[in-house]
Design a protein around this motif. Structure first.
Motif, PDB file in Angstrom:
ATOM      1  N   PRO A   1      -0.314   2.962 -26.055  1.00  0.00           N
ATOM      2  CA  PRO A   1       0.981   2.702 -25.416  1.00  0.00           C
ATOM      3  C   PRO A   1       0.994   1.448 -24.550  1.00  0.00           C
ATOM      4  O   PRO A   1       2.022   0.770 -24.458  1.00  0.00           O
ATOM      5  N   THR A   2      -0.146   1.119 -23.947  1.00  0.00           N
ATOM      6  CA  THR A   2      -0.186  -0.059 -23.069  1.00  0.00           C
ATOM      7  C   THR A   2      -0.059  -1.366 -23.837  1.00  0.00           C
ATOM      8  O   THR A   2       0.148  -2.423 -23.234  1.00  0.00           O
TER       9      THR A   2
ATOM     10  N   LEU B   1       4.738   7.203 -23.258  1.00  0.00           N
ATOM     11  CA  LEU B   1       4.057   5.976 -22.824  1.00  0.00           C
ATOM     12  C   LEU B   1       3.302   6.143 -21.507  1.00  0.00           C
ATOM     13  O   LEU B   1       2.565   5.245 -21.102  1.00  0.00           O
ATOM     14  N   GLY B   2       3.503   7.257 -20.829  1.00  0.00           N
ATOM     15  CA  GLY B   2       2.817   7.485 -19.562  1.00  0.00           C
ATOM     16  C   GLY B   2       3.238   6.482 -18.499  1.00  0.00           C
ATOM     17  O   GLY B   2       4.404   6.076 -18.429  1.00  0.00           O
ATOM     18  N   GLU B   3       2.295   6.065 -17.677  1.00  0.00           N
ATOM     19  CA  GLU B   3       2.594   5.135 -16.589  1.00  0.00           C
ATOM     20  C   GLU B   3       3.072   3.777 -17.099  1.00  0.00           C
ATOM     21  O   GLU B   3       3.765   3.053 -16.389  1.00  0.00           O
TER      22      GLU B   3
ATOM     23  N   ARG C   1       6.208  -0.052 -16.561  1.00  0.00           N
ATOM     24  CA  ARG C   1       5.851  -1.473 -16.565  1.00  0.00           C
ATOM     25  C   ARG C   1       6.460  -2.253 -17.725  1.00  0.00           C
ATOM     26  O   ARG C   1       6.666  -3.471 -17.626  1.00  0.00           O
ATOM     27  N   VAL C   2       6.722  -1.583 -18.850  1.00  0.00           N
ATOM     28  CA  VAL C   2       7.205  -2.285 -20.036  1.00  0.00           C
ATOM     29  C   VAL C   2       8.709  -2.518 -19.926  1.00  0.00           C
ATOM     30  O   VAL C   2       9.460  -1.639 -19.489  1.00  0.00           O
TER      31      VAL C   2
ATOM     32  N   LEU D   1      13.576   2.994 -15.000  1.00  0.00           N
ATOM     33  CA  LEU D   1      12.647   2.076 -15.657  1.00  0.00           C
ATOM     34  C   LEU D   1      13.163   0.641 -15.550  1.00  0.00           C
ATOM     35  O   LEU D   1      14.219   0.383 -14.965  1.00  0.00           O
ATOM     36  N   ASP D   2      12.426  -0.296 -16.125  1.00  0.00           N
ATOM     37  CA  ASP D   2      12.791  -1.719 -16.083  1.00  0.00           C
ATOM     38  C   ASP D   2      13.717  -2.013 -17.264  1.00  0.00           C
ATOM     39  O   ASP D   2      13.261  -2.300 -18.366  1.00  0.00           O
TER      40      ASP D   2
END
Length: 427
Positions: A305-306, A333-335, A339-340, A388-389
């Motif tokens: 996912p990262t 995607l977890g944490e 960030r994404v 989220l972003d």
């Protein structure tokens, strides 16, 4: 399954609101402009939702003949023009004697509602504008049967390019575009085709379609401000804005593309879908089925996912959908979900039902190609449950190596596709 076979994208064609070709479409997205407005194709005064994202589309200027226009519903016209652009970019010569084995070329086209406009118009004619219960078939077009059967879209494209491989229409509601391209990918991986002309098209801006969504209050009633009516993830959103259009990708087996020195735009690395079996229009708030589709697609792609650089959200602008998929991103995607960058291009081009998944995948290909993440227009008031972003209002330049695109459709359909920058990787 022969897992050594890989699917790449070598052509993209788009007909969308505000951009009736690939270049104009991408310019609209990167500018963060909206193409939503008051409906012009019919008088919407009696409707709850009177706004839509219409294509300023002239089929003759786009290269269709008068006979092709007469024969085909608007949604098939979109598909034909988008396919022409995609095939031209791919460099494939599909004419007789062009060097391509037509037995290995397939068609996979998606549509949720097919030729609604043609059927509605024809009914008005044969019923004398609804006056007669018993219709008079003498006034029907000789091509009325083609309007009844959605398979006409695949037939028309197969005839257009002389293809002899599998030809399919996928109709899974609002995930039809993602699923049609996913089906095309599977045809290549399974060895059923070397090339697939895959995508979706829809022309739902008609009285009957608008009435259907008015009845369940799924569409926005922000009629006094159509440019800002589509507001995915925004706390003030009140429903989606209808759209129309189509997009087609040329999918090609990697070695087939490499042998002819094709310009490979990206690779299709994973596709998965699920159904929630829960409610015709409702969504479970935990987003578990979408999360499972995402996890499956990432597993096929052999990606953590990262490694996802951008998430193209379904982002319809309804409260239950936006919260549902936000939960699905966190679950899958977890944490990294925090960030994404995540965005919804429906904020600019509306929701074209079965076509939108293909249009969104076209945007994803271009995001990888140009290193730009499209924005979510009209995102001004954060919803505490959507944290989220969401790339508010302005496009973001960054390297994009892998993209996750998701779709959610009435009936409980949940789909996910993973695209990635092409590499020398072998499975």
């Amino acid at each position: 399954m022969n897992t050594a076979r890989r699917t790449v994208v070598t052509g993209v064609g788009v007909v969308a609101p505000g951009g009736v070709n690939r270049k104009a479409f991408w310019q609209l997205l990167t500018d963060g402009r909206t193409a939503t407005r008051r409906i012009t194709v019919f008088d919407p005064a009696e409707f709850r939702s009177q706004i839509a994202a219409e294509c300023d589309f002239d089929p003759i200027l786009a290269g269709l003949t008068p006979q092709e226009v007469y024969r085909n519903d608007r949604f098939i016209q979109f598909a034909m023009v988008a396919a022409d652009e995609a095939v031209a970019q791919s460099g494939l010569d599909l004419t007789s004697g062009g060097g391509v084995d037509h037995d290995t070329v397939a068609i996979s086209i998606g549509s949720a509602i097919g030729a609604t406009i043609r059927l509605e118009d024809e009914h008005m004619v044969v019923s004398d504008n609804g006056r007669n219960w018993l219709v008079d078939e003498r006034y029907a077009s000789r091509f009325l049967y083609q309007a009844l059967t959605p398979s006409s879209a695949a037939t028309e494209l197969a005839c257009r390019f002389g293809t002899h491989g599998p030809a399919t229409v996928v109709s899974t509601g609002c995930t039809s575009g993602l699923d049609a391209i996913g089906h095309g990918h599977q045809l290549i991986v399974d060895g059923e085709a070397e090339v697939v002309i895959a995508g979706a098209a829809e022309a739902p801006i008609s009285p009957i379609s608008m009435a259907c969504f008015d009845a369940i209050k799924a569409t926005s009633s922000r009629n006094d401000d159509p440019e800002h009516a589509s507001r995915p993830f925004d706390a003030t959103r009140d429903g989606f804005v209808m759209g129309e259009g189509g997009a087609v990708l040329v999918l090609e087996e990697y070695e087939h593309a490499r042998r002819r020195d094709a310009d490979i735009l990206c690779e299709v690395r994973g596709f998965a879908n699920r159904c929630n079996g829960f409610h015709m229009t409702g969504l479970r708030p935990d987003g578990i089925e979408m999360a499972e589709a995402i996890t499956d697609a990432l597993h096929q792609a052999e990606l953590d996912p990262t490694e996802v650089h951008y998430v193209n959200a379904h982002g319809s602008g309804t409260k239950q959908n936006d919260r549902h998929e936000t939960a699905a991103f966190k679950r899958s995607l977890g944490e990294h979900a925090y960030r994404v960058p995540v965005s919804s291009i429906k904020s600019m081009v509306g929701h074209s039902l079965g076509a939108i998944g293909a249009i969104e995948l076209a945007a994803c290909v271009l995001a990888i190609r140009h290193g730009v993440v499209p924005p979510t227009a009209n995102f001004e008031h954060p919803d505490p449950e959507c944290d989220l972003d969401y790339v508010p209002r302005e496009a973001r330049r960054q390297r994009v190596d892998a993209v996750l695109s998701v779709g959610s459709g009435f009936g409980g359909f949940q789909s996910a596709v993973v695209l990635a920058r092409p590499t020398g990787r072998t499975r």
